[in-house]
Write an enzyme that holds these catalytic residues in place. Structure first.
Site, PDB file in Angstrom:
ATOM      1  N   GLY A   1       0.809  -1.220   0.000  1.00  0.00           N
ATOM      2  CA  GLY A   1       0.000   0.000   0.000  1.00  0.00           C
ATOM      3  C   GLY A   1       0.842   1.271   0.000  1.00  0.00           C
ATOM      4  O   GLY A   1       1.916   1.344  -0.606  1.00  0.00           O
TER       5      GLY A   1
ATOM      6  N   ASP B   1       4.871  -5.810  15.379  1.00  0.00           N
ATOM      7  CA  ASP B   1       3.440  -5.601  15.626  1.00  0.00           C
ATOM      8  C   ASP B   1       3.308  -4.291  16.399  1.00  0.00           C
ATOM      9  O   ASP B   1       3.632  -4.237  17.594  1.00  0.00           O
ATOM     10  CB  ASP B   1       2.867  -6.776  16.431  1.00  0.00           C
ATOM     11  CG  ASP B   1       1.363  -6.626  16.643  1.00  0.00           C
ATOM     12  OD1 ASP B   1       0.815  -5.543  16.329  1.00  0.00           O
ATOM     13  OD2 ASP B   1       0.744  -7.591  17.121  1.00  0.00           O
TER      14      ASP B   1
ATOM     15  N   TYR C   1     -12.620   4.790  13.296  1.00  0.00           N
ATOM     16  CA  TYR C   1     -11.478   5.176  12.456  1.00  0.00           C
ATOM     17  C   TYR C   1     -11.286   6.689  12.485  1.00  0.00           C
ATOM     18  O   TYR C   1     -10.172   7.186  12.672  1.00  0.00           O
ATOM     19  CB  TYR C   1     -11.720   4.694  11.017  1.00  0.00           C
ATOM     20  CG  TYR C   1     -10.600   5.039  10.051  1.00  0.00           C
ATOM     21  CD1 TYR C   1      -9.449   4.270   9.982  1.00  0.00           C
ATOM     22  CD2 TYR C   1     -10.700   6.140   9.197  1.00  0.00           C
ATOM     23  CE1 TYR C   1      -8.423   4.578   9.100  1.00  0.00           C
ATOM     24  CE2 TYR C   1      -9.684   6.457   8.301  1.00  0.00           C
ATOM     25  CZ  TYR C   1      -8.543   5.666   8.255  1.00  0.00           C
ATOM     26  OH  TYR C   1      -7.531   5.986   7.381  1.00  0.00           O
TER      27      TYR C   1
ATOM     28  N   LYS D   1      -7.951   8.754  13.902  1.00  0.00           N
ATOM     29  CA  LYS D   1      -7.103   9.627  13.082  1.00  0.00           C
ATOM     30  C   LYS D   1      -7.055  11.057  13.654  1.00  0.00           C
ATOM     31  O   LYS D   1      -6.030  11.739  13.543  1.00  0.00           O
ATOM     32  CB  LYS D   1      -7.565   9.615  11.629  1.00  0.00           C
ATOM     33  CG  LYS D   1      -7.349   8.250  10.955  1.00  0.00           C
ATOM     34  CD  LYS D   1      -5.869   7.858  10.959  1.00  0.00           C
ATOM     35  CE  LYS D   1      -5.602   6.569  10.204  1.00  0.00           C
ATOM     36  NZ  LYS D   1      -4.163   6.243  10.123  1.00  0.00           N
TER      37      LYS D   1
ATOM     38  N   THR E   1      -5.643   1.829  -2.766  1.00  0.00           N
ATOM     39  CA  THR E   1      -4.940   0.702  -2.116  1.00  0.00           C
ATOM     40  C   THR E   1      -5.991  -0.340  -1.747  1.00  0.00           C
ATOM     41  O   THR E   1      -7.193  -0.148  -1.974  1.00  0.00           O
ATOM     42  CB  THR E   1      -4.232   1.119  -0.802  1.00  0.00           C
ATOM     43  OG1 THR E   1      -5.229   1.447   0.171  1.00  0.00           O
ATOM     44  CG2 THR E   1      -3.278   2.283  -0.996  1.00  0.00           C
TER      45      THR E   1
ATOM     46  N   TRP F   1     -14.394  21.694   0.001  1.00  0.00           N
ATOM     47  CA  TRP F   1     -15.820  22.030  -0.152  1.00  0.00           C
ATOM     48  C   TRP F   1     -16.520  22.116   1.178  1.00  0.00           C
ATOM     49  O   TRP F   1     -16.184  21.411   2.102  1.00  0.00           O
ATOM     50  CB  TRP F   1     -16.498  20.964  -1.046  1.00  0.00           C
ATOM     51  CG  TRP F   1     -16.313  21.240  -2.498  1.00  0.00           C
ATOM     52  CD1 TRP F   1     -15.964  22.433  -3.076  1.00  0.00           C
ATOM     53  CD2 TRP F   1     -16.471  20.306  -3.575  1.00  0.00           C
ATOM     54  NE1 TRP F   1     -15.895  22.292  -4.429  1.00  0.00           N
ATOM     55  CE2 TRP F   1     -16.206  21.000  -4.779  1.00  0.00           C
ATOM     56  CE3 TRP F   1     -16.809  18.949  -3.645  1.00  0.00           C
ATOM     57  CZ2 TRP F   1     -16.273  20.398  -6.018  1.00  0.00           C
ATOM     58  CZ3 TRP F   1     -16.877  18.342  -4.879  1.00  0.00           C
ATOM     59  CH2 TRP F   1     -16.611  19.071  -6.065  1.00  0.00           C
TER      60      TRP F   1
HETATM   61  P1  NDP Z   1      -3.167  -1.058   3.535  1.00  0.00           P
HETATM   62  O1  NDP Z   1      -4.276  -1.820   4.149  1.00  0.00           O
HETATM   63  O2  NDP Z   1      -2.867  -1.239   2.087  1.00  0.00           O
HETATM   64  O3  NDP Z   1      -1.798  -1.324   4.357  1.00  0.00           O
HETATM   65  C1  NDP Z   1      -1.771  -1.230   5.752  1.00  0.00           C
HETATM   66  C2  NDP Z   1      -0.409  -1.632   6.223  1.00  0.00           C
HETATM   67  O4  NDP Z   1      -0.383  -1.577   7.664  1.00  0.00           O
HETATM   68  C3  NDP Z   1      -0.038  -3.037   5.817  1.00  0.00           C
HETATM   69  O5  NDP Z   1       1.291  -3.072   5.415  1.00  0.00           O
HETATM   70  C4  NDP Z   1      -0.265  -3.808   7.109  1.00  0.00           C
HETATM   71  O6  NDP Z   1       0.520  -4.959   7.261  1.00  0.00           O
HETATM   72  C5  NDP Z   1       0.193  -2.786   8.128  1.00  0.00           C
HETATM   73  N1  NDP Z   1      -0.253  -3.165   9.460  1.00  0.00           N
HETATM   74  C6  NDP Z   1      -1.527  -3.451   9.867  1.00  0.00           C
HETATM   75  N2  NDP Z   1      -1.525  -3.794  11.155  1.00  0.00           N
HETATM   76  C7  NDP Z   1      -0.245  -3.738  11.595  1.00  0.00           C
HETATM   77  C8  NDP Z   1       0.400  -3.976  12.835  1.00  0.00           C
HETATM   78  N3  NDP Z   1      -0.304  -4.362  13.917  1.00  0.00           N
HETATM   79  N4  NDP Z   1       1.746  -3.822  12.929  1.00  0.00           N
HETATM   80  C9  NDP Z   1       2.473  -3.447  11.845  1.00  0.00           C
HETATM   81  N5  NDP Z   1       1.913  -3.198  10.634  1.00  0.00           N
HETATM   82  C10 NDP Z   1       0.573  -3.351  10.507  1.00  0.00           C
HETATM   83  O7  NDP Z   1      -3.469   0.461   3.866  1.00  0.00           O
HETATM   84  P2  NDP Z   1      -3.032   1.810   3.143  1.00  0.00           P
HETATM   85  O8  NDP Z   1      -1.702   1.657   2.539  1.00  0.00           O
HETATM   86  O9  NDP Z   1      -4.171   2.263   2.329  1.00  0.00           O
HETATM   87  O10 NDP Z   1      -2.956   2.759   4.427  1.00  0.00           O
HETATM   88  C11 NDP Z   1      -1.737   3.195   5.014  1.00  0.00           C
HETATM   89  C12 NDP Z   1      -2.052   4.286   6.009  1.00  0.00           C
HETATM   90  O11 NDP Z   1      -2.696   5.363   5.334  1.00  0.00           O
HETATM   91  C13 NDP Z   1      -2.998   3.860   7.138  1.00  0.00           C
HETATM   92  O12 NDP Z   1      -2.610   4.459   8.350  1.00  0.00           O
HETATM   93  C14 NDP Z   1      -4.341   4.412   6.675  1.00  0.00           C
HETATM   94  O13 NDP Z   1      -5.221   4.644   7.745  1.00  0.00           O
HETATM   95  C15 NDP Z   1      -3.891   5.697   6.008  1.00  0.00           C
HETATM   96  N6  NDP Z   1      -4.866   6.224   5.059  1.00  0.00           N
HETATM   97  C16 NDP Z   1      -5.211   5.521   3.952  1.00  0.00           C
HETATM   98  C17 NDP Z   1      -6.149   6.028   3.067  1.00  0.00           C
HETATM   99  C18 NDP Z   1      -6.570   5.329   1.824  1.00  0.00           C
HETATM  100  O14 NDP Z   1      -7.483   5.825   1.157  1.00  0.00           O
HETATM  101  N7  NDP Z   1      -5.977   4.197   1.453  1.00  0.00           N
HETATM  102  C19 NDP Z   1      -6.794   7.332   3.326  1.00  0.00           C
HETATM  103  C20 NDP Z   1      -6.333   8.003   4.510  1.00  0.00           C
HETATM  104  C21 NDP Z   1      -5.408   7.445   5.338  1.00  0.00           C
HETATM  105  P3  NDP Z   1       0.001  -6.434   6.823  1.00  0.00           P
HETATM  106  O15 NDP Z   1       0.248  -6.522   5.360  1.00  0.00           O
HETATM  107  O16 NDP Z   1       0.880  -7.329   7.614  1.00  0.00           O
HETATM  108  O17 NDP Z   1      -1.439  -6.519   7.198  1.00  0.00           O
END
Ligand code: NDP
Length: 255
Positions: A20, A66, A160, A164, A195, A255
């Protein structure tokens, strides 16, 4: 003129860097010259990301972490310090989203969101921040969300959104505490980014239509468009920026 965006010789930790947005943040910081530690729950994706960076000539380490557990975060911090001797940049990116109405949200769902999105950011900033304060130097970028400032439509996600908002305020509080000790702390707040997290929503006709109507640019952002904002805040180009929340959302919150 010095290239203020150059990260050569810097050591960066990215949580949730295996996929992501985190993966493109890791690629971007490495491309700017940083040595990378991928702190990720899934050791497979962490290793895969580290391998990719190494194949492209960068220095990279995968550390199974973790973020919900303070002991795991402390172990990760020690491992990175042992390997690289310092940490210059921390990006707290790991996070999850769930969609439940408040009245239907089970205890464990609330706790899971808070433990990853809020406890995780706190544990990582505290552990790595201590090392940065000892050296009197460091830049932290926390990935919050526009959902920390607005309520999304139409999907319910109160936990959520609250998590945030906590990330944004934790960021500002640490920025104020550490401003005179060499450590800058900022957040980047993405809008809807393409993502795994947004895939289910895009498959729902009602959600997708509402989202596209509400985004002035009329499209999702890419993970790389968030990574570039992180790069700025992590670099010396942002030397006077601390406690700020940089919203990157295609205009959504205008907006
Ligand atoms: P993804 O679901 O694609 O990726 C999330 C990542 O966090 C994964 O690599 C996952 O690992 C990791 N993760 C989850 N739990 C843990 C844990 N306990 N310890 C370590 N790593 C962990 O999400 P995005 O890339 O979309 O999101 C990334 C960030 O951006 C997040 O904080 C999200 O809230 C924020 N965000 C995203 C938006 C969007 O539209 N996508 C919008 C606004 C904010 P694993 O693969 O092992 O599960």
């Amino acid at each position: 003129m010095n290239n203020l965006f150059d990260l050569t010789g810097r050591v960066a930790v990215v949580t949730g860097g295996g996929r992501g947005i985190g993966r493109d943040i890791a690629r971007t910081l490495a491309g700017a010259g940083a040595e990378l530690a991928i702190a990720e729950l899934d050791p497979g994706t962490a290793q895969d990301c580290a391998n990719e960076l190494r194949e492209n000539g960068h220095s990279a380490l995968a550390v199974e972490t973790d973020v919900r557990r303070a002991d795991s975060v402390e172990q990760m911090t020690r491992r990175v310090m042992d390997e690289f001797g310092k940490i210059d940049i921390l990006v707290c990116n790991a996070g999850i989203a769930r969609n439940s109405l408040v009245e239907n949200t089970p205890d464990d769902e609330w706790r899971e969101i808070m433990s990853i999105n809020v406890d995780g950011v706190f544990y990582c900033c505290r552990a790595v921040g201590r090392r940065m304060l000892e050296r009197g130097s460091g830049a932290i970028v926390n990935i919050a969300s526009m959902s920390g400032s607005i309520v999304n439509k139409p999907q319910p996600q109160a936990a959520y959104n609250a998590s945030k908002a906590a990330v944004i305020m934790l960021t500002k509080s640490m920025a104020a505490e550490w401003a005179q000790r060499g450590v800058r702390v900022n957040s980047v707040s993405p809008g809807y980014i393409s993502t795994e997290m947004t895939r289910r929503g895009m498959e729902n006709d009602d959600w997708r239509r509402t989202w596209m109507e509400m985004i002035p640019m009329g499209r999702l952002g890419t993970p790389m468009e968030i990574a570039h904002a992180v790069w700025y805040l992590a670099s010396d180009a942002a030397s006077y920026a601390t406690g700020t929340d940089l919203i990157v959302d295609g205009g959504y919150t205008s907006w």
